[in-house]
Design a protein around this motif. Structure first.
Motif, PDB file in Angstrom:
ATOM      1  N   VAL A 100       0.860  -1.178   0.000  1.00  0.00           N
ATOM      2  CA  VAL A 100       0.000   0.000   0.000  1.00  0.00           C
ATOM      3  C   VAL A 100       0.902   1.236   0.000  1.00  0.00           C
ATOM      4  O   VAL A 100       1.876   1.297   0.754  1.00  0.00           O
ATOM      5  CB  VAL A 100      -0.921   0.011   1.232  1.00  0.00           C
ATOM      6  CG1 VAL A 100      -1.681   1.328   1.344  1.00  0.00           C
ATOM      7  CG2 VAL A 100      -1.882  -1.169   1.181  1.00  0.00           C
ATOM      8  N   ALA A 101       0.586   2.208  -0.834  1.00  0.00           N
ATOM      9  CA  ALA A 101       1.342   3.461  -0.896  1.00  0.00           C
ATOM     10  C   ALA A 101       0.373   4.623  -0.736  1.00  0.00           C
ATOM     11  O   ALA A 101      -0.519   4.809  -1.565  1.00  0.00           O
ATOM     12  CB  ALA A 101       2.102   3.577  -2.217  1.00  0.00           C
ATOM     13  N   VAL A 102       0.548   5.388   0.320  1.00  0.00           N
ATOM     14  CA  VAL A 102      -0.302   6.539   0.604  1.00  0.00           C
ATOM     15  C   VAL A 102       0.558   7.793   0.503  1.00  0.00           C
ATOM     16  O   VAL A 102       1.621   7.876   1.121  1.00  0.00           O
ATOM     17  CB  VAL A 102      -0.940   6.444   2.005  1.00  0.00           C
ATOM     18  CG1 VAL A 102      -1.771   7.687   2.309  1.00  0.00           C
ATOM     19  CG2 VAL A 102      -1.798   5.184   2.111  1.00  0.00           C
ATOM     20  N   GLY A 103       0.100   8.762  -0.275  1.00  0.00           N
ATOM     21  CA  GLY A 103       0.870   9.977  -0.497  1.00  0.00           C
ATOM     22  C   GLY A 103       0.488  11.089   0.464  1.00  0.00           C
ATOM     23  O   GLY A 103      -0.694  11.364   0.687  1.00  0.00           O
ATOM     24  N   ALA A 130      -4.087   9.426  -8.217  1.00  0.00           N
ATOM     25  CA  ALA A 130      -4.843   8.503  -9.055  1.00  0.00           C
ATOM     26  C   ALA A 130      -4.037   8.099 -10.289  1.00  0.00           C
ATOM     27  O   ALA A 130      -3.999   6.916 -10.654  1.00  0.00           O
ATOM     28  CB  ALA A 130      -6.163   9.149  -9.475  1.00  0.00           C
ATOM     29  N   ALA A 131      -3.377   9.050 -10.918  1.00  0.00           N
ATOM     30  CA  ALA A 131      -2.636   8.764 -12.142  1.00  0.00           C
ATOM     31  C   ALA A 131      -1.476   7.805 -11.898  1.00  0.00           C
ATOM     32  O   ALA A 131      -1.151   6.967 -12.753  1.00  0.00           O
ATOM     33  CB  ALA A 131      -2.119  10.065 -12.756  1.00  0.00           C
ATOM     34  N   GLN A 132      -0.838   7.917 -10.735  1.00  0.00           N
ATOM     35  CA  GLN A 132       0.318   7.075 -10.442  1.00  0.00           C
ATOM     36  C   GLN A 132      -0.062   5.758  -9.772  1.00  0.00           C
ATOM     37  O   GLN A 132       0.810   4.929  -9.502  1.00  0.00           O
ATOM     38  CB  GLN A 132       1.298   7.840  -9.554  1.00  0.00           C
ATOM     39  CG  GLN A 132       1.925   9.040 -10.257  1.00  0.00           C
ATOM     40  CD  GLN A 132       2.893   9.806  -9.373  1.00  0.00           C
ATOM     41  OE1 GLN A 132       3.396   9.285  -8.385  1.00  0.00           O
ATOM     42  NE2 GLN A 132       3.139  11.054  -9.727  1.00  0.00           N
ATOM     43  N   GLY A 133      -1.329   5.569  -9.498  1.00  0.00           N
ATOM     44  CA  GLY A 133      -1.764   4.305  -8.920  1.00  0.00           C
ATOM     45  C   GLY A 133      -1.467   4.161  -7.449  1.00  0.00           C
ATOM     46  O   GLY A 133      -1.276   3.040  -6.956  1.00  0.00           O
ATOM     47  N   LEU A 134      -1.428   5.283  -6.717  1.00  0.00           N
ATOM     48  CA  LEU A 134      -1.297   5.184  -5.269  1.00  0.00           C
ATOM     49  C   LEU A 134      -2.652   4.845  -4.657  1.00  0.00           C
ATOM     50  O   LEU A 134      -3.686   4.890  -5.335  1.00  0.00           O
ATOM     51  CB  LEU A 134      -0.730   6.475  -4.676  1.00  0.00           C
ATOM     52  CG  LEU A 134       0.801   6.579  -4.702  1.00  0.00           C
ATOM     53  CD1 LEU A 134       1.316   6.900  -6.093  1.00  0.00           C
ATOM     54  CD2 LEU A 134       1.295   7.637  -3.718  1.00  0.00           C
TER      55      LEU A 134
END
Length: 294
Positions: A100-103, A130-134
């Motif tokens: 999971v990656a949260v920005g 959204a564009a980077q798939g996070l």
């Protein structure tokens, strides 16, 4: 991958970062047990490099990345919360596969600044996430009734929550009721102040469908958790006391609904004894149970 290789890619082939995000192997947001253990590494972008008494503990990016890689390699660690610079580095290192990656989104309220409460959104945008798939975006939402900049931060947070919900992405809000104490901001960590901050945060945005809260472990936590139905992650913070007491407090708090896990940075990445893997394994067992049960 060593740091020199990361710098070489950044200098000569920066397009590899976007391509790597596009092909990153993803996973569901929640583990099978419905809980999350995330390692936090968004402190440096706010100029907050200190861990306990060492005010420059996080100043070495090489050391920080090594600690993060160790943490992310341990079973039961679901992912990481960070700013674009750190997440891009971890991506190039291959550490974000099936994680999971949260920005982290608003880092403009620099620690100790006169404008600290004007917490501009200077990192990730909902569009970029959204564009980077996070998997989501996190906001720090400090509420100071004596500082007029608070309302701009609330408005920006509400817009971010709305935009994230429109993209079916987690909106993780970390709220604090804060006061100005001389030249510095101080977060109030008593139960009633925490409830007030959670109540305001929960109402931000046009939809709460994807809103999560991130809150500190405070006194009377059962009463505090009764203030929301939103899924909630506990903030590990930078504890200065006995680590065993800290772990015990986390364990007690994790038993309370609607708590669904931990977001911990300094306490796991810079433990008192220096053993990152051991500290992470303890937190993982608290969140997910013993490895044999996962």
């Amino acid at each position: 991958m060593d740091v020199a290789k990361i710098t070489e890619i950044r200098a000569r082939e920066p397009e590899r970062i976007g391509a790597s995000w596009a092909r990153r192997a993803r996973r569901p947001l929640l583990a099978e047990d419905g809980n999350l253990l995330l390692v936090a590494a968004d402190h440096p972008a706010r100029g907050a490099l200190g861990v306990r008494a060492d005010q420059r503990a996080m100043s070495s990016r090489v050391d920080l990345l090594d600690r993060l890689a160790t943490a992310l390699s341990r079973p039961g660690v679901d992912g990481v919360l960070g700013t674009p610079d750190i997440l891009d580095d971890l991506l190039l290192m291959g550490a974000l596969e099936h994680k999971v990656a949260v920005g982290s989104m608003n880092r403009g309220g620099l620690q100790g600044a006169s404008f600290e409460m004007d917490d501009r959104f200077t990192a990730y945008t909902p569009e970029a996430l959204a564009a980077q798939g996070l998997d989501g975006g996190k906001t720090l939402t400090r509420i100071c009734l004596g500082d007029p900049a608070t309302v701009a931060t609330l408005e920006a947070t509400a817009a971010a929550v709305t935009a994230l919900a429109e993209r079916n992405l987690m909106a993780m809000i970390e709220p604090f009721w804060s006061v100005r104490d001389g030249d510095r901001m101080r977060n109030l960590l008593d139960p009633d102040s925490t409830i007030l901050s959670m109540s305001v945060a929960a109402g931000l945005g046009a939809s709460s469908a994807h809103t999560w809260l991130k809150v500190p472990v405070v006194d009377e936590l059962e009463r505090v958790m009764a203030a929301t139905t939103l899924p909630t992650l506990l903030l590990g913070g930078d504890p200065t006391g006995d680590p065993d007491e800290t772990y015990a407090s986390w364990g007690d708090a994790l038993a309370l609904p609607p708590v669904r896990g931990l977001v911990v940075g300094r306490a796991l990445l810079y433990p008192h004894d220096g053993d990152v893997a051991a500290a992470v394994d303890i937190a993982s067992e608290l969140v997910h149970g013993k490895p044999s049960t996962r």
